[in-house]
Scaffold this motif. Structure first.
Motif, mmCIF file in Angstrom:
data_model
loop_
_atom_site.group_PDB
_atom_site.id
_atom_site.type_symbol
_atom_site.label_atom_id
_atom_site.label_comp_id
_atom_site.label_asym_id
_atom_site.label_seq_id
_atom_site.Cartn_x
_atom_site.Cartn_y
_atom_site.Cartn_z
ATOM 1 N N ASP A 82 -6.589 17.197 -1.268
ATOM 2 C CA ASP A 82 -5.669 18.297 -0.989
ATOM 3 C C ASP A 82 -4.956 18.153 0.353
ATOM 4 O OD1 ASP A 82 -6.124 19.527 -3.464
ATOM 5 O OD2 ASP A 82 -7.867 20.612 -2.694
ATOM 6 N N GLN A 83 -4.720 16.912 0.740
ATOM 7 C CA GLN A 83 -3.916 16.584 1.914
ATOM 8 C C GLN A 83 -3.502 15.124 1.807
ATOM 9 O OE1 GLN A 83 -6.141 16.374 5.698
ATOM 10 N NE2 GLN A 83 -7.988 16.700 4.481
ATOM 11 N N TRP A 84 -2.554 14.717 2.646
ATOM 12 C CA TRP A 84 -2.091 13.339 2.621
ATOM 13 C C TRP A 84 -3.180 12.404 3.130
ATOM 14 C CZ3 TRP A 84 1.760 11.488 -0.021
ATOM 15 C CH2 TRP A 84 2.824 12.328 -0.368
ATOM 16 N N SER A 85 -3.351 11.307 2.414
ATOM 17 C CA SER A 85 -4.333 10.293 2.809
ATOM 18 C C SER A 85 -3.777 9.464 3.957
ATOM 19 C CB SER A 85 -4.632 9.358 1.630
ATOM 20 O OG SER A 85 -3.545 8.468 1.413
ATOM 21 N N TRP A 100 -2.499 13.343 -14.051
ATOM 22 C CA TRP A 100 -2.499 13.285 -12.588
ATOM 23 C C TRP A 100 -1.283 14.016 -12.061
ATOM 24 C CZ3 TRP A 100 0.255 11.308 -8.376
ATOM 25 C CH2 TRP A 100 -0.460 11.226 -7.189
ATOM 26 N N ASN A 101 -1.509 14.954 -11.145
ATOM 27 C CA ASN A 101 -0.438 15.700 -10.491
ATOM 28 C C ASN A 101 -0.638 15.566 -8.996
ATOM 29 O OD1 ASN A 101 0.814 17.108 -12.843
ATOM 30 N ND2 ASN A 101 -1.273 17.844 -13.047
ATOM 31 N N GLY A 102 0.196 14.793 -8.365
ATOM 32 C CA GLY A 102 0.068 14.577 -6.931
ATOM 33 C C GLY A 102 1.345 13.944 -6.426
ATOM 34 N N ALA A 103 1.237 13.238 -5.343
ATOM 35 C CA ALA A 103 2.420 12.606 -4.766
ATOM 36 C C ALA A 103 2.029 11.313 -4.071
ATOM 37 C CB ALA A 103 3.080 13.555 -3.770
ATOM 38 N N VAL A 104 2.993 10.403 -4.030
ATOM 39 C CA VAL A 104 2.855 9.135 -3.325
ATOM 40 C C VAL A 104 4.016 9.056 -2.352
ATOM 41 C CG1 VAL A 104 2.987 6.630 -3.577
ATOM 42 C CG2 VAL A 104 1.677 7.972 -5.217
ATOM 43 N N GLY A 146 0.824 -1.207 0.000
ATOM 44 C CA GLY A 146 0.000 0.000 0.000
ATOM 45 C C GLY A 146 0.853 1.250 0.000
ATOM 46 N N PHE A 147 0.199 2.413 0.121
ATOM 47 C CA PHE A 147 0.895 3.692 0.158
ATOM 48 C C PHE A 147 -0.018 4.789 0.696
ATOM 49 C CE2 PHE A 147 -0.041 3.722 -4.683
ATOM 50 C CZ PHE A 147 -1.238 4.408 -4.567
ATOM 51 N N HIS A 148 0.576 5.978 0.855
ATOM 52 C CA HIS A 148 -0.160 7.200 1.143
ATOM 53 C C HIS A 148 -0.157 8.011 -0.145
ATOM 54 C CE1 HIS A 148 0.068 6.734 5.570
ATOM 55 N NE2 HIS A 148 1.208 6.123 5.277
ATOM 56 N N VAL A 149 -1.206 8.787 -0.386
ATOM 57 C CA VAL A 149 -1.279 9.581 -1.600
ATOM 58 C C VAL A 149 -1.741 10.997 -1.272
ATOM 59 C CG1 VAL A 149 -3.656 8.915 -2.166
ATOM 60 C CG2 VAL A 149 -2.112 9.580 -3.997
ATOM 61 N N PHE A 150 -1.195 11.954 -1.994
ATOM 62 C CA PHE A 150 -1.676 13.341 -1.933
ATOM 63 C C PHE A 150 -2.506 13.547 -3.195
ATOM 64 C CE2 PHE A 150 -1.904 17.849 -2.079
ATOM 65 C CZ PHE A 150 -1.798 18.267 -0.761
ATOM 66 N N GLN A 151 -3.801 13.453 -3.043
ATOM 67 C CA GLN A 151 -4.733 13.586 -4.166
ATOM 68 C C GLN A 151 -5.264 15.018 -4.201
ATOM 69 O OE1 GLN A 151 -5.674 12.867 -6.945
ATOM 70 N NE2 GLN A 151 -7.436 11.511 -7.021
ATOM 71 N N THR A 152 -5.205 15.640 -5.363
ATOM 72 C CA THR A 152 -5.672 17.018 -5.488
ATOM 73 C C THR A 152 -7.075 17.083 -6.094
ATOM 74 O OG1 THR A 152 -4.801 17.341 -7.722
ATOM 75 C CG2 THR A 152 -3.287 17.769 -5.879
ATOM 76 N N GLY A 153 -7.759 18.169 -5.795
ATOM 77 C CA GLY A 153 -9.060 18.407 -6.409
ATOM 78 C C GLY A 153 -8.934 18.526 -7.917
ATOM 79 N N GLU A 154 -7.808 19.050 -8.363
ATOM 80 C CA GLU A 154 -7.556 19.174 -9.800
ATOM 81 C C GLU A 154 -7.564 17.802 -10.473
ATOM 82 O OE1 GLU A 154 -4.410 21.667 -12.479
ATOM 83 O OE2 GLU A 154 -3.608 20.554 -10.773
ATOM 84 N N ASN A 155 -6.931 16.800 -9.829
ATOM 85 C CA ASN A 155 -6.923 15.445 -10.391
ATOM 86 C C ASN A 155 -8.333 14.898 -10.513
ATOM 87 O OD1 ASN A 155 -4.130 15.335 -10.563
ATOM 88 N ND2 ASN A 155 -3.938 14.546 -8.497
ATOM 89 N N ILE A 156 -9.144 15.167 -9.521
ATOM 90 C CA ILE A 156 -10.529 14.699 -9.547
ATOM 91 C C ILE A 156 -11.275 15.353 -10.701
ATOM 92 C CG2 ILE A 156 -12.707 14.685 -8.265
ATOM 93 C CD1 ILE A 156 -10.961 14.379 -5.708
ATOM 94 N N SER A 157 -10.973 16.627 -10.968
ATOM 95 C CA SER A 157 -11.646 17.305 -12.088
ATOM 96 C C SER A 157 -11.228 16.711 -13.432
ATOM 97 C CB SER A 157 -11.373 18.810 -12.063
ATOM 98 O OG SER A 157 -10.032 19.103 -12.403
ATOM 99 N N TYR A 158 -10.018 16.123 -13.514
ATOM 100 C CA TYR A 158 -9.568 15.503 -14.761
ATOM 101 C C TYR A 158 -10.263 14.173 -15.018
ATOM 102 C CZ TYR A 158 -5.571 18.717 -14.575
ATOM 103 O OH TYR A 158 -4.774 19.819 -14.511
ATOM 104 N N GLY A 159 -10.374 13.337 -13.996
ATOM 105 C CA GLY A 159 -10.862 11.979 -14.251
ATOM 106 C C GLY A 159 -11.758 11.403 -13.175
#
Length: 176
Positions: free
Chosen positions: A86-89, A149-153, A35-48
């Motif tokens: 918009d924060q770390w999961s 997708w623009n975020g971080a893992v 598994g992992f932690h992800v930084f998911q942005t609202g922008e990514n959600i708007s893309y897909g």
């Protein structure tokens, strides 16, 4: 943004960050924690949509008795949407959430394909079909060709080792 490096319309690229040095030869049936932690942005959600997330991809030799000639498949985890934006999961546990599939003829033989994915335990059971034990070639974090997708893992965990991605390189430590 994808350039003209692919023949897809529109041009699309994928990325895979991982290696074979640390993971080559790991027994797939010995995977107990992934598994992992992800930084998911609202922008990514708007893309897909909320499912626009990176995945974990193992390149493996599935060693399936039902597909003896198949010596390569990607074993892919598609995580569920991040519970926060918009924060770390929190830690996203690939052994308990999301779906898995195998690529190519291994997926068809295991009845666990991108079109009909399965859970982690079902995938391991399908890979344990009497052939030689399946082994890992490489492991990494990927993002496919579907949506930008623009975020971080961070905190990629494989069994008892956590891989933290830091500005000066990957730091490893024991889980727990």
């Amino acid at each position: 943004m994808a350039d003209r490096a692919t023949s897809l319309t529109p041009p699309s690229e994928a990325v895979h960050f991982g290696n074979e040095t640390d993971f080559y030869g790991i027994q797939v049936l010995g995977l107990r924690q992934v598994g992992f932690h992800v930084f998911q942005t609202g922008e990514n959600i708007s893309y897909g949509g909320p499912g626009n997330m990176p995945n974990i991809r193992f390149e493996i030799d599935p060693n399936l008795a039902a597909a003896r000639a198949t010596t390569y498949s990607s074993m892919v985890w598609n995580p569920p949407p991040s519970p926060v934006v918009d924060q770390w999961s929190p830690y996203l546990d690939a052994t308990r959430t999301g779906t898995w599939y195998l690529t190519g003829s291994a997926g068809a033989a295991a009845k666990c394909t991108a079109d009909h994915p399965c859970g982690f335990r079902a995938l391991l059971a399908a890979l344990n079909d009497g052939g030689a034990p399946p082994v890992v070639y490489t492991a990494g974090v990927s993002k496919g060709r579907d949506y930008m997708w623009n975020g971080a893992v961070d905190g990629l965990r494989i069994n008892d080792v956590v891989y933290d991605f830091e500005p000066d390189g990957v730091q490893t430590h024991r889980a727990g």
